[in-house]
Write a protein that holds these residues in place. Structure first.
Motif, PDB file in Angstrom:
ATOM      1  N   ALA A  88       0.829  -1.206   0.000  1.00 32.09           N
ATOM      2  CA  ALA A  88       0.000   0.000   0.000  1.00 32.09           C
ATOM      3  C   ALA A  88       0.863   1.257   0.000  1.00 32.09           C
ATOM      4  O   ALA A  88       0.602   2.200  -0.755  1.00 32.09           O
ATOM      5  N   LEU A  89       1.888   1.290   0.833  1.00 34.35           N
ATOM      6  CA  LEU A  89       2.735   2.487   0.915  1.00 34.35           C
ATOM      7  C   LEU A  89       3.539   2.711  -0.351  1.00 34.35           C
ATOM      8  O   LEU A  89       3.627   3.843  -0.847  1.00 34.35           O
ATOM      9  N   LEU A  90       4.110   1.656  -0.898  1.00 32.34           N
ATOM     10  CA  LEU A  90       4.904   1.812  -2.116  1.00 32.34           C
ATOM     11  C   LEU A  90       4.029   2.168  -3.318  1.00 32.34           C
ATOM     12  O   LEU A  90       4.422   2.985  -4.157  1.00 32.34           O
ATOM     13  N   GLY A  91       2.850   1.576  -3.409  1.00 28.82           N
ATOM     14  CA  GLY A  91       1.935   1.920  -4.496  1.00 28.82           C
ATOM     15  C   GLY A  91       1.478   3.372  -4.407  1.00 28.82           C
ATOM     16  O   GLY A  91       1.435   4.092  -5.408  1.00 28.82           O
ATOM     17  N   ALA A  92       1.145   3.813  -3.208  1.00 27.53           N
ATOM     18  CA  ALA A  92       0.714   5.199  -3.023  1.00 27.53           C
ATOM     19  C   ALA A  92       1.859   6.171  -3.259  1.00 27.53           C
ATOM     20  O   ALA A  92       1.662   7.244  -3.848  1.00 27.53           O
ATOM     21  N   LEU A  93       3.049   5.804  -2.838  1.00 24.87           N
ATOM     22  CA  LEU A  93       4.212   6.668  -3.068  1.00 24.87           C
ATOM     23  C   LEU A  93       4.492   6.800  -4.560  1.00 24.87           C
ATOM     24  O   LEU A  93       4.768   7.900  -5.060  1.00 24.87           O
ATOM     25  N   GLY A  94       4.402   5.700  -5.281  1.00 26.21           N
ATOM     26  CA  GLY A  94       4.599   5.744  -6.727  1.00 26.21           C
ATOM     27  C   GLY A  94       3.568   6.617  -7.420  1.00 26.21           C
ATOM     28  O   GLY A  94       3.904   7.430  -8.292  1.00 26.21           O
ATOM     29  N   LEU A  95       2.306   6.467  -7.034  1.00 31.40           N
ATOM     30  CA  LEU A  95       1.260   7.302  -7.625  1.00 31.40           C
ATOM     31  C   LEU A  95       1.452   8.770  -7.262  1.00 31.40           C
ATOM     32  O   LEU A  95       1.240   9.662  -8.085  1.00 31.40           O
ATOM     33  N   SER A  96       1.873   9.033  -6.041  1.00 26.97           N
ATOM     34  CA  SER A  96       2.113  10.408  -5.619  1.00 26.97           C
ATOM     35  C   SER A  96       3.215  11.053  -6.449  1.00 26.97           C
ATOM     36  O   SER A  96       3.083  12.190  -6.915  1.00 26.97           O
ATOM     37  N   PHE A  97       4.320  10.326  -6.657  1.00 24.24           N
ATOM     38  CA  PHE A  97       5.411  10.857  -7.488  1.00 24.24           C
ATOM     39  C   PHE A  97       4.945  11.067  -8.927  1.00 24.24           C
ATOM     40  O   PHE A  97       5.282  12.064  -9.559  1.00 24.24           O
ATOM     41  N   LEU A  98       4.159  10.127  -9.448  1.00 23.78           N
ATOM     42  CA  LEU A  98       3.677  10.232 -10.814  1.00 23.78           C
ATOM     43  C   LEU A  98       2.762  11.443 -10.992  1.00 23.78           C
ATOM     44  O   LEU A  98       2.923  12.213 -11.940  1.00 23.78           O
ATOM     45  N   THR A  99       1.810  11.626 -10.085  1.00 24.31           N
ATOM     46  CA  THR A  99       0.906  12.770 -10.214  1.00 24.31           C
ATOM     47  C   THR A  99       1.615  14.086  -9.956  1.00 24.31           C
ATOM     48  O   THR A  99       1.302  15.093 -10.586  1.00 24.31           O
ATOM     49  N   ALA A 100       2.581  14.095  -9.064  1.00 27.72           N
ATOM     50  CA  ALA A 100       3.342  15.331  -8.832  1.00 27.72           C
ATOM     51  C   ALA A 100       4.203  15.666 -10.039  1.00 27.72           C
ATOM     52  O   ALA A 100       4.455  16.845 -10.332  1.00 27.72           O
ATOM     53  N   TRP A 101       4.642  14.647 -10.780  1.00 26.54           N
ATOM     54  CA  TRP A 101       5.460  14.865 -11.976  1.00 26.54           C
ATOM     55  C   TRP A 101       4.595  15.337 -13.142  1.00 26.54           C
ATOM     56  O   TRP A 101       4.987  16.210 -13.912  1.00 26.54           O
ATOM     57  N   VAL A 102       3.383  14.767 -13.254  1.00 24.80           N
ATOM     58  CA  VAL A 102       2.484  15.122 -14.363  1.00 24.80           C
ATOM     59  C   VAL A 102       1.879  16.504 -14.142  1.00 24.80           C
ATOM     60  O   VAL A 102       1.821  17.310 -15.065  1.00 24.80           O
ATOM     61  N   LEU A 103       1.428  16.775 -12.933  1.00 25.20           N
ATOM     62  CA  LEU A 103       0.847  18.088 -12.627  1.00 25.20           C
ATOM     63  C   LEU A 103       1.957  19.072 -12.323  1.00 25.20           C
ATOM     64  O   LEU A 103       2.916  18.752 -11.641  1.00 25.20           O
ATOM     65  N   PRO A 104       1.846  20.309 -12.816  1.00 23.37           N
ATOM     66  CA  PRO A 104       2.917  21.290 -12.529  1.00 23.37           C
ATOM     67  C   PRO A 104       2.947  21.717 -11.091  1.00 23.37           C
ATOM     68  O   PRO A 104       2.072  21.738 -10.363  1.00 23.37           O
TER      69      PRO A 104
END
Length: 104
Positions: A88-104
């Motif tokens: 759960a933590l690694l999946g959420a961390l990955g999604l967080s990095f991905l959305t922070a990278w996609v969104l300015p």
């Protein structure tokens, strides 16, 4: 020197407040307090978590709030499905990095 005295006063005050419960004659808290104590933990957790999710940098903005909310929802969903906290933590961390990278 003044700062040191303030820290000592705070430390003594904290010690006195904690020791007061040990010195009291009754080992159990009053009924009204005992009824409220189970709610203290969830209330403190919510008080820490909700502002960190909604305003991670002190101000609500889509670029900061959306990755945090998506990561929290993903962590909850992954934990419910797998019952594995690392997944759960690694999946959420990955999604967080991905959305922070996609969104300015």
């Amino acid at each position: 020197m003044r700062d040191l005295l303030i820290l000592v006063a705070i430390g003594l005050g904290t010690y006195v407040l904690r020791a007061a419960f040990l010195v009291r004659a009754r080992p159990t808290p009053p009924a009204a307090l005992a009824r409220l104590l189970p709610h203290v933990g969830p209330a403190v957790l919510a008080a820490i978590t909700v502002p960190a999710l909604l305003a991670p940098r002190g101000v609500m903005s889509v670029g900061d709030t959306l990755p945090a909310l998506l990561a929290a929802a993903t962590a909850w969903l992954l934990w419910r499905r797998t019952r594995s906290l690392p997944v759960a933590l690694l999946g959420a961390l990955g999604l967080s990095f991905l959305t922070a990278w996609v969104l300015p």
